[in-house]
Design a protein around this motif. Structure first.
Motif, PDB file in Angstrom:
ATOM      1  N   VAL A 266      14.493  -8.889  28.911  1.00 27.96           N
ATOM      2  CA  VAL A 266      14.590 -10.332  28.644  1.00 27.96           C
ATOM      3  C   VAL A 266      14.430 -11.106  29.952  1.00 27.96           C
TER       4      VAL A 266
ATOM      5  N   ASN B  90      10.849 -11.053  31.128  1.00 23.32           N
ATOM      6  CA  ASN B  90      10.056 -11.942  30.276  1.00 23.32           C
ATOM      7  C   ASN B  90      10.260 -13.406  30.663  1.00 23.32           C
TER       8      ASN B  90
ATOM      9  N   LEU C 175       7.410 -15.962  32.180  1.00 23.33           N
ATOM     10  CA  LEU C 175       7.056 -17.267  31.596  1.00 23.33           C
ATOM     11  C   LEU C 175       7.207 -18.388  32.612  1.00 23.33           C
TER      12      LEU C 175
ATOM     13  N   LYS D 103       4.356 -18.262  35.047  1.00 26.68           N
ATOM     14  CA  LYS D 103       3.108 -18.769  34.469  1.00 26.68           C
ATOM     15  C   LYS D 103       3.104 -20.293  34.417  1.00 26.68           C
ATOM     16  N   GLU D 104       4.240 -20.882  33.972  1.00 25.63           N
ATOM     17  CA  GLU D 104       4.321 -22.336  33.909  1.00 25.63           C
ATOM     18  C   GLU D 104       4.216 -22.938  35.308  1.00 25.63           C
TER      19      GLU D 104
ATOM     20  N   ILE E  60       0.648 -22.964  36.584  1.00 23.47           N
ATOM     21  CA  ILE E  60      -0.164 -24.072  36.059  1.00 23.47           C
ATOM     22  C   ILE E  60       0.115 -25.346  36.861  1.00 23.47           C
TER      23      ILE E  60
ATOM     24  N   GLN F   2      -1.448 -24.886  40.310  1.00 24.88           N
ATOM     25  CA  GLN F   2      -2.910 -24.975  40.258  1.00 24.88           C
ATOM     26  C   GLN F   2      -3.357 -26.425  40.117  1.00 24.88           C
ATOM     27  N   ASN F   3      -2.664 -27.171  39.239  1.00 21.60           N
ATOM     28  CA  ASN F   3      -2.998 -28.589  39.066  1.00 21.60           C
ATOM     29  C   ASN F   3      -2.841 -29.343  40.383  1.00 21.60           C
TER      30      ASN F   3
ATOM     31  N   GLN G  72      -5.516 -28.431  43.090  1.00 19.52           N
ATOM     32  CA  GLN G  72      -6.874 -28.916  42.831  1.00 19.52           C
ATOM     33  C   GLN G  72      -7.190 -30.147  43.683  1.00 19.52           C
TER      34      GLN G  72
ATOM     35  N   LEU H  84      10.892 -10.736  21.952  1.00 15.70           N
ATOM     36  CA  LEU H  84      10.134 -10.613  23.211  1.00 15.70           C
ATOM     37  C   LEU H  84       8.637 -10.572  22.931  1.00 15.70           C
TER      38      LEU H  84
ATOM     39  N   TYR I 292      -2.040 -19.257  27.598  1.00 15.95           N
ATOM     40  CA  TYR I 292      -2.643 -19.095  28.925  1.00 15.95           C
ATOM     41  C   TYR I 292      -4.052 -18.504  28.893  1.00 15.95           C
TER      42      TYR I 292
ATOM     43  N   ILE J 246     -10.814 -36.232  40.678  1.00 14.94           N
ATOM     44  CA  ILE J 246     -11.235 -35.023  41.404  1.00 14.94           C
ATOM     45  C   ILE J 246     -12.174 -34.150  40.577  1.00 14.94           C
TER      46      ILE J 246
ATOM     47  N   ALA K 149     -10.796 -29.306  39.706  1.00 17.13           N
ATOM     48  CA  ALA K 149     -11.618 -30.038  40.668  1.00 17.13           C
ATOM     49  C   ALA K 149     -13.053 -29.539  40.585  1.00 17.13           C
TER      50      ALA K 149
END
Lengths: 113, 149
Positions: free
Chosen positions: A38, A41, A45, A48-49, A52, A55-56, A59, B37, B48, B128, B142
């Motif tokens: 758990v 996991n 998550l 991953k969030e 994002i 990455q934003n 950019q 899970l 994703y 961008i 971008a």
């Protein structure tokens, strides 16, 4: 006859106690493995969030400002540390519970660019 | 003595019952936990994988006059163009779809190929490059070429 009549249930009791003992050990192991699953996991998550989000942000590296910021990701407060170096590169690091989730490097450009 | 024997039998059977109950509860809780899970992992993949796919597509077409955003039949489409072909990526009927056709062909969004589940996919221009909303997640990409049509 009397002896055998009392020893059979007693031996069964002993055997069951032994079984319960091993059962409790294996149950504890299973529960800890599940708890670890758990946790992995959740961390996955969260990573991953946060990726994002990172990455934003990366950019558009010119909009990044050096410093430490806090952001709530997946109901958890994370620390975002942006560091810039003299050679135009920078790092974007995300921490959760004082543990580093990941670190990304980016190129912002040298002075005058 | 007979009473003692009954007590032994009672305790032994209650231990057996305890063992059986605990085993059942443990197996049941583990099954439920792993199901949860697995569904979490599946949900994460559904979110994703398309984002990674779109980012990769946009990066591949990051050239001058290769990327555009169009509204066709009221649907926001990402248009990726090369010398001979055009690829349209859009959301329709609950799926992210991709339509691959020659440049001079007429576009019919009904003939796109369903890729992944998607409720909402909106593209827009950003200072961008491109930004898009996939379900409820906003993503910015971008464009280093500044390559919109």
């Amino acid at each position: 006859m009397r002896r055998s009549a009392t020893s059979t249930p007693f031996s069964f009791l002993l055997e069951m106690l032994l079984v319960l003992f091993f059962f409790s050990i294996s149950a504890a192991i299973l529960v800890s493995v599940y708890g670890r699953c758990v946790w992995i996991n959740k961390e996955d998550l969260l990573t991953k969030e946060a990726l994002i989000l990172a990455q934003n942000a990366i950019q558009d590296p010119l909009s990044l400002k050096e410093g430490t910021y806090e952001e709530v990701i997946e109901k958890q407060t994370c620390q975002i540390v942006i560091e810039e170096q003299d050679d135009g590169f920078g790092t974007y690091t995300v921490y959760a519970n004082e543990k580093e989730l990941f670190s990304l490097s980016y190129y912002k450009g040298g002075e005058g660019e | 003595m007979n009473q003692l024997k009954n007590i032994h039998v009672f305790f032994s059977l209650s231990l057996l019952f305890l063992f059986a109950t605990c085993s059942f509860l443990l197996v049941y809780s583990q099954i439920q936990g792993y199901k949860k899970l697995e569904s979490n992992i599946e949900l994460a993949n559904e979110k994703y994988t398309p984002i990674a796919y779109l980012n990769q597509k946009i990066s591949n077409y990051d050239q001058v006059q290769s990327i555009d955003i169009q509204k066709i039949d009221g649907i926001s489409c990402l248009v990726l163009q090369d010398d001979q072909t055009t690829t349209y990526i859009y959301a329709k009927d609950g799926y992210m779809q991709e339509l691959y056709c020659l440049n001079d062909m007429e576009v019919n969004l009904d003939s796109g190929q369903e890729l992944m589940e998607c409720q909402k996919l909106d593209f827009s221009w950003d200072e961008i490059g491109i930004s898009y909303t996939f379900n409820n997640t906003n993503i910015r990409v971008a464009l280093h070429s500044g390559g919109w049509v």
